[in-house]
Design a protein around this motif. Sequence first.
Motif, PDB file in Angstrom:
ATOM      1  N   THR A   1      53.181  36.353  53.404  1.00 40.47           N
ATOM      2  CA  THR A   1      52.458  36.339  52.131  1.00 40.47           C
ATOM      3  C   THR A   1      51.750  37.661  51.881  1.00 40.47           C
TER       4      THR A   1
ATOM      5  N   VAL B   1      52.602  39.733  48.606  1.00 39.54           N
ATOM      6  CA  VAL B   1      51.580  39.799  47.556  1.00 39.54           C
ATOM      7  C   VAL B   1      50.808  41.113  47.575  1.00 39.54           C
TER       8      VAL B   1
ATOM      9  N   GLN C   1      46.549  39.126  42.357  1.00 39.60           N
ATOM     10  CA  GLN C   1      46.940  39.064  43.767  1.00 39.60           C
ATOM     11  C   GLN C   1      46.200  37.945  44.481  1.00 39.60           C
TER      12      GLN C   1
ATOM     13  N   GLN D   1      47.742  34.654  43.595  1.00 39.60           N
ATOM     14  CA  GLN D   1      48.981  34.415  44.343  1.00 39.60           C
ATOM     15  C   GLN D   1      48.702  33.999  45.776  1.00 39.60           C
TER      16      GLN D   1
END
Length: 91
Positions: free
Chosen positions: A39, A43, A77, A80
């Motif tokens: 992740t 991201v 960000q 996300q």
Amino acid sequence: MSTKEKVRERVSRKESTALNNEIIVYNDDVNTFDHVIATLIRVCNHTPEQAEQCALIVHYNGKCTVKTGPYDKLKPQCTQLLEAGLSAEII
């Protein structure tokens, strides 16, 4: 007789801390290291090494700053990261 000179210096420094915010990721008991690393790479555009180091810092210290910048750039960000199930906030 002695002459004393006073020298006055002007020191200017930019206060960039007022312009930058931080995304903090917190430790949890749900997400795996692999998920957190993947992740952060996706991201936050971390390198694999950087993402792994952040994951370890989160695990051992309870939190880690993963990104800094202006709020309007960090907001999507952080969203996300939250949608991926990570515990994060902007400070």
